[in-house]
Scaffold this motif. Sequence first.
Motif, mmCIF file in Angstrom:
data_model
loop_
_atom_site.group_PDB
_atom_site.id
_atom_site.type_symbol
_atom_site.label_atom_id
_atom_site.label_comp_id
_atom_site.label_asym_id
_atom_site.label_seq_id
_atom_site.Cartn_x
_atom_site.Cartn_y
_atom_site.Cartn_z
ATOM 1 N N CYS A 88 0.862 -1.175 0.000
ATOM 2 C CA CYS A 88 0.000 0.000 0.000
ATOM 3 C C CYS A 88 0.900 1.228 0.000
ATOM 4 C CB CYS A 88 -0.885 0.053 1.248
ATOM 5 S SG CYS A 88 -1.867 -1.440 1.475
ATOM 6 N N VAL A 147 0.212 3.956 1.752
ATOM 7 C CA VAL A 147 0.193 4.349 3.164
ATOM 8 C C VAL A 147 -0.298 3.138 3.947
ATOM 9 C CG1 VAL A 147 -0.987 5.795 4.889
ATOM 10 C CG2 VAL A 147 -0.223 6.815 2.730
ATOM 11 N N TYR A 148 0.386 2.777 5.025
ATOM 12 C CA TYR A 148 -0.102 1.693 5.868
ATOM 13 C C TYR A 148 -0.948 2.286 6.995
ATOM 14 C CZ TYR A 148 2.848 -1.331 3.163
ATOM 15 O OH TYR A 148 3.410 -2.001 2.111
ATOM 16 N N CYS A 149 -2.241 1.914 6.975
ATOM 17 C CA CYS A 149 -3.197 2.434 7.955
ATOM 18 C C CYS A 149 -2.966 1.666 9.251
ATOM 19 C CB CYS A 149 -4.615 2.214 7.461
ATOM 20 S SG CYS A 149 -4.829 2.721 5.736
ATOM 21 N N CYS A 187 -5.209 -1.370 10.124
ATOM 22 C CA CYS A 187 -5.472 -2.286 9.003
ATOM 23 C C CYS A 187 -5.856 -3.695 9.483
ATOM 24 C CB CYS A 187 -4.255 -2.385 8.099
ATOM 25 S SG CYS A 187 -4.515 -3.546 6.737
ATOM 26 N N VAL A 247 0.153 -7.249 5.352
ATOM 27 C CA VAL A 247 0.492 -6.172 4.413
ATOM 28 C C VAL A 247 1.922 -5.690 4.631
ATOM 29 C CG1 VAL A 247 -1.876 -5.364 3.967
ATOM 30 C CG2 VAL A 247 -0.527 -4.301 5.778
ATOM 31 N N GLY A 292 -6.088 -6.192 -1.278
ATOM 32 C CA GLY A 292 -4.691 -6.511 -1.006
ATOM 33 C C GLY A 292 -4.400 -6.322 0.467
ATOM 34 N N GLY A 293 -3.449 -5.456 0.781
ATOM 35 C CA GLY A 293 -2.809 -4.409 0.018
ATOM 36 C C GLY A 293 -3.763 -3.576 -0.850
ATOM 37 N N ARG A 332 -7.384 2.471 -1.458
ATOM 38 C CA ARG A 332 -7.278 3.771 -0.781
ATOM 39 C C ARG A 332 -6.562 4.788 -1.661
ATOM 40 N NH1 ARG A 332 -6.522 5.427 5.438
ATOM 41 N NH2 ARG A 332 -8.311 6.742 4.987
ATOM 42 N N HIS A 379 -12.006 4.395 0.458
ATOM 43 C CA HIS A 379 -11.920 4.277 1.914
ATOM 44 C C HIS A 379 -11.528 5.644 2.496
ATOM 45 C CE1 HIS A 379 -9.665 1.954 5.393
ATOM 46 N NE2 HIS A 379 -10.430 2.915 5.836
HETATM 47 S S1 SF4 Z 1 -4.917 -2.781 2.989
HETATM 48 FE FE1 SF4 Z 1 -6.240 -0.960 3.079
HETATM 49 S S2 SF4 Z 1 -6.528 -0.554 5.294
HETATM 50 FE FE2 SF4 Z 1 -4.736 -1.967 5.067
HETATM 51 S S3 SF4 Z 1 -2.978 -0.585 5.029
HETATM 52 FE FE3 SF4 Z 1 -3.569 -0.989 2.911
HETATM 53 S S4 SF4 Z 1 -4.932 0.726 2.368
HETATM 54 FE FE4 SF4 Z 1 -4.775 0.700 4.598
#
Ligand code: SF4
Length: 367
Positions: A123, A125-127, A130, A136, A168-169, A200, A228
Amino acid sequence: MRAPISIIPDDPSPSDWRWQVRHAITTLAELEEVLVLSDAEREGARRAEAAGLPLSITPYYASLASRTDPACPIRRQCVPRIEEATEVEGDLRDPLGEEAHTVAPHLVSRYPDRALLLVTDRCSVYCRFCTRSRMVGQDGGARPLAELEPAFAWLAAHEAITDVVVSGGDPLIMNEPRLEAILKQLAGIPHLGTVRIATRAPVTLPQRIDAALCRVLRLFPATWVMTHFNHPRELSPESTRALAMLIDHGLPVMNQTVLLRGINDDAATLTALFKGLVARRVRPYYLLQADPVRGTSHLRTPLRRGVELMRELQGRVSGIALPKLVVDTPHGMGKVALGPEAIVREADGVTTLRTFRGEVDYVDPPR
Ligand code: SF4
Ligand SMILES: *Cc1c(COP(=O)(O)O)cnc(C)c1O
């Protein structure tokens, strides 16, 4: 935001998504350059550098954050905090039981008519909340087509499946040829009616959305884009442009918001978010109770809070702007919609209903 100094002669500009990915903030040292960190954040970033869910924030997403305020709703979503080290009762590594419901490599089936295909673990950005923090950013990046073959074969063999969620991801972190190959494979399975791209990118990497990408997404006849957005501050000019481009290319866009403590768990913030989305032609689809992922209890609300918020919004916010409140139950038991409960009591063909204006009786026709 860091000054975008280009050192490679052909390095593209910050308006290019590859630049954003290449310049993503991934270390504590880089984070300290752009934000004044609290101790809890500094310790969290140090921990994320060492193990677990990695740190990554695009310069664009960081530019939406407050430089000085650790309570900023953007920061709370993407900057690690030391509370991530705390595990509480009910925390799960794989809260939705996805591993137990994996039917082919990278393919999860928990419902009779739809399936979930996990095409990458990366990703932009890592939320921090998550659901898939267990995997991820850990495990090899975009899945080669050959590795997805058994998943395509499973889908082709199961005619009851009519809807595939590609996630995913973030699938949109992949390049066009790879996305094209996946969508063409799915388009070749005649019983599939819809493909949903869960991404995202419009929130964290809006530069990714361009006409070439939209044309690739249309390679499946009915691709829906599931975004999202969690906070109205994410509805920037850049994300507004990205959403308009998707929709103008004929891609329906729906949004799933995760309910997050201290970020969006109040009626005014959610109202601004949902109204902002519909004003951009995006339909709020789900307001999701945050999943009980280990190390996220500081970001989660009690189940009741979501119901209270829906009661505050019901009737006061246009129906087209109101999502369903949904909890995805632990261990993969499936999603359920929650209240507010409208039926107060039922007796002798008379049902008392609670509306936003108060209680009222509804009389059934004679039997
Ligand atoms: S999979 Fe979705 S919620 Fe998880 S870190 Fe990636 S963008 Fe963010
Ligand atoms: C959430 C989810 C879906 C999609 O559910 P909808 O309620 O149709 O949006 C499909 N498969 C899996 C495994 C999911 O977790």
